[in-house]
Enzyme design. Structure first.
Site, PDB file in Angstrom:
ATOM      1  N   GLU A   1      72.593  44.564   1.965  1.00 23.14           N
ATOM      2  CA  GLU A   1      72.298  43.581   3.003  1.00 23.14           C
ATOM      3  C   GLU A   1      70.811  43.246   3.029  1.00 23.14           C
ATOM      4  O   GLU A   1      70.431  42.072   3.205  1.00 23.14           O
ATOM      5  CB  GLU A   1      72.730  44.111   4.377  1.00 23.14           C
ATOM      6  CG  GLU A   1      74.212  44.418   4.490  1.00 23.14           C
ATOM      7  CD  GLU A   1      74.548  45.859   4.119  1.00 23.14           C
ATOM      8  OE1 GLU A   1      75.574  46.368   4.601  1.00 23.14           O
ATOM      9  OE2 GLU A   1      73.778  46.481   3.353  1.00 23.14           O
TER      10      GLU A   1
ATOM     11  N   ASN B   1      73.046  46.420  -3.731  1.00 25.15           N
ATOM     12  CA  ASN B   1      72.238  47.628  -3.595  1.00 25.15           C
ATOM     13  C   ASN B   1      71.414  47.826  -4.864  1.00 25.15           C
ATOM     14  O   ASN B   1      71.964  47.957  -5.960  1.00 25.15           O
ATOM     15  CB  ASN B   1      73.157  48.822  -3.350  1.00 25.15           C
ATOM     16  CG  ASN B   1      72.387  50.077  -2.985  1.00 25.15           C
ATOM     17  OD1 ASN B   1      71.508  50.496  -3.712  1.00 25.15           O
ATOM     18  ND2 ASN B   1      72.743  50.677  -1.860  1.00 25.15           N
TER      19      ASN B   1
ATOM     20  N   HIS C   1      69.114  48.270   0.309  1.00 22.92           N
ATOM     21  CA  HIS C   1      70.561  48.240   0.441  1.00 22.92           C
ATOM     22  C   HIS C   1      71.025  46.809   0.186  1.00 22.92           C
ATOM     23  O   HIS C   1      70.215  45.879   0.171  1.00 22.92           O
ATOM     24  CB  HIS C   1      70.979  48.699   1.829  1.00 22.92           C
ATOM     25  CG  HIS C   1      70.954  50.184   2.002  1.00 22.92           C
ATOM     26  ND1 HIS C   1      71.412  50.813   3.131  1.00 22.92           N
ATOM     27  CD2 HIS C   1      70.532  51.175   1.170  1.00 22.92           C
ATOM     28  CE1 HIS C   1      71.278  52.121   3.007  1.00 22.92           C
ATOM     29  NE2 HIS C   1      70.731  52.366   1.822  1.00 22.92           N
TER      30      HIS C   1
ATOM     31  N   ASP D   1      71.840  57.775  -0.967  1.00 21.31           N
ATOM     32  CA  ASP D   1      71.802  56.410  -0.448  1.00 21.31           C
ATOM     33  C   ASP D   1      72.007  56.366   1.051  1.00 21.31           C
ATOM     34  O   ASP D   1      71.428  55.520   1.742  1.00 21.31           O
ATOM     35  CB  ASP D   1      72.889  55.561  -1.131  1.00 21.31           C
ATOM     36  CG  ASP D   1      72.689  54.081  -0.886  1.00 21.31           C
ATOM     37  OD1 ASP D   1      71.738  53.508  -1.438  1.00 21.31           O
ATOM     38  OD2 ASP D   1      73.476  53.500  -0.121  1.00 21.31           O
TER      39      ASP D   1
ATOM     40  N   CYS E   1      70.320  48.410   8.055  1.00 24.24           N
ATOM     41  CA  CYS E   1      70.795  47.041   7.871  1.00 24.24           C
ATOM     42  C   CYS E   1      71.287  46.451   9.189  1.00 24.24           C
ATOM     43  O   CYS E   1      71.114  45.262   9.456  1.00 24.24           O
ATOM     44  CB  CYS E   1      71.900  47.013   6.824  1.00 24.24           C
ATOM     45  SG  CYS E   1      71.351  47.605   5.200  1.00 24.24           S
TER      46      CYS E   1
END
Length: 320
Positions: free
Chosen positions: A227, A214, A225, A317, A257
């Site tokens: 991923e 991240n 993020h 987030d 994601c």
């Protein structure tokens, strides 16, 4: 945990739930299989009939009053084949453990109980069948002293038959701890650089081809993020590459994601933990993604410690 014999009056609904989960797991390996809900009742009726005909016993794993697995033993079976002497044996026709309880010795205890019963019933041999790509089951049986007897092979004869079976090319060791350990290392690197401790890696044919963590804070980004960072670092890949890939993340993937996972048709996702946050896991599974949640303590502890000191940043987030 208690291993006991099946009680039809109180255990039937739980047994049905376990069968549905098993069927859905096997459908991810072979999508030609019918949905669990479609066959559960008929399968159970046939299982009870087989038990009546073949001196069967069903064992259930009872954890605090909840059935988390079961095993079906048929003690009087025969091959019916002249070329092998019509060997008589006991057959472990089903052994199922709920996904959240795997890795806790449940399958091993069920297997031990079934084997003990087979001995009591006078069986000299105990057999079991398993999908070739079910590595966890194969390891369980091999550790218990089973060895390979027959192996079935299959070849597609019609063009396009294997389009839904790309995951067959995924490396057998995709649940090896080295992959989630690599994602955890990425999470720690992200934390050390001032970010949120979530890490991800992408493996193709058993080799890690990209890593990420991240970096929304570090890059002032709205989308990085773990991923997404990992997929970005992988660069442009062909559809065939994604079809052989496994994506690992220390935390359950969010909607964004998960969308990328579906877009690129990544067949398998392995998640470190989902107690801190759970994305649309059920939707991923409905769309055919094979999802494994490891409930890894280190992943969980990293997030809990971070949130305790950075609650506002965490809320940002996840869009809260």
């Amino acid at each position: 945990m208690l291993i006991r014999k099946f009680d039809e009056d109180k255990d039937t609904p739980s047994l049905r739930d376990c069968l549905i989960e098993l069927q859905e797991f096997e459908r991810r390996v072979d999508p030609r299989m019918p949905a669990g809900e479609e066959i559960a009742d008929a399968y159970m009726s046939d299982m009870f009939l087989q038990c009546a005909m073949s001196k069967g016993t069903i064992f259930v794993a009872d954890m605090d009053g909840r059935v988390v697995g079961f095993a079906t033993l048929l003690s009087q079976c025969s091959s019916g084949e002249l070329d092998d002497g019509d060997i008589e044996f006991a057959l472990l026709s089903d052994i199922v453990v709920r996904e959240e309880c795997r890795g806790q010795g449940v399958g091993h205890q069920l297997l031990e109980s079934a084997e003990e019963q087979a001995r009591k019933d006078g069986a000299r041999w105990l057999r079991v069948s398993v999908l070739a790509r079910n590595k966890l089951a194969r390891e369980l049986y091999e550790k218990a002293g089973f060895s390979e007897l027959y192996i079935d092979f299959e070849k597609a004869l019609t063009k396009g038959t294997n389009e839904m079976r790309d995951r067959a090319a995924v490396s057998d060791d995709y649940l090896d701890s080295k992959y989630i350990d690599a994602a955890i290392q990425q999470a720690k690197e992200g934390l050390a650089s001032g970010g949120i401790p979530i890490g991800s890696v992408l493996a193709i044919d058993g080799e890690i081809v990209a890593r990420g963590h991240n970096r929304r804070v570090q890059k002032g980004s709205s989308v990085l993020h773990a991923e997404m960072d990992c997929l970005e670092n992988a660069g442009r890949l062909a559809a065939a590459d994604y079809g052989r890939a496994v994506l690992y993340s220390t935390l359950s993937p969010c909607d964004m994601c998960s969308g990328a996972i579906l877009l690129y048709k990544i067949p398998i996702v392995v998640v470190g933990e989902n107690r801190t946050f759970q994305g649309p896991e059920e939707y991923l599974q409905q769309r055919g993604v094979e999802l494994h949640v490891l409930d890894n303590a280190e992943c969980f502890d990293l997030m809990q410690d971070f949130i305790a000191h950075n609650g506002e940043l965490w809320n940002e987030d996840v869009g809260e």
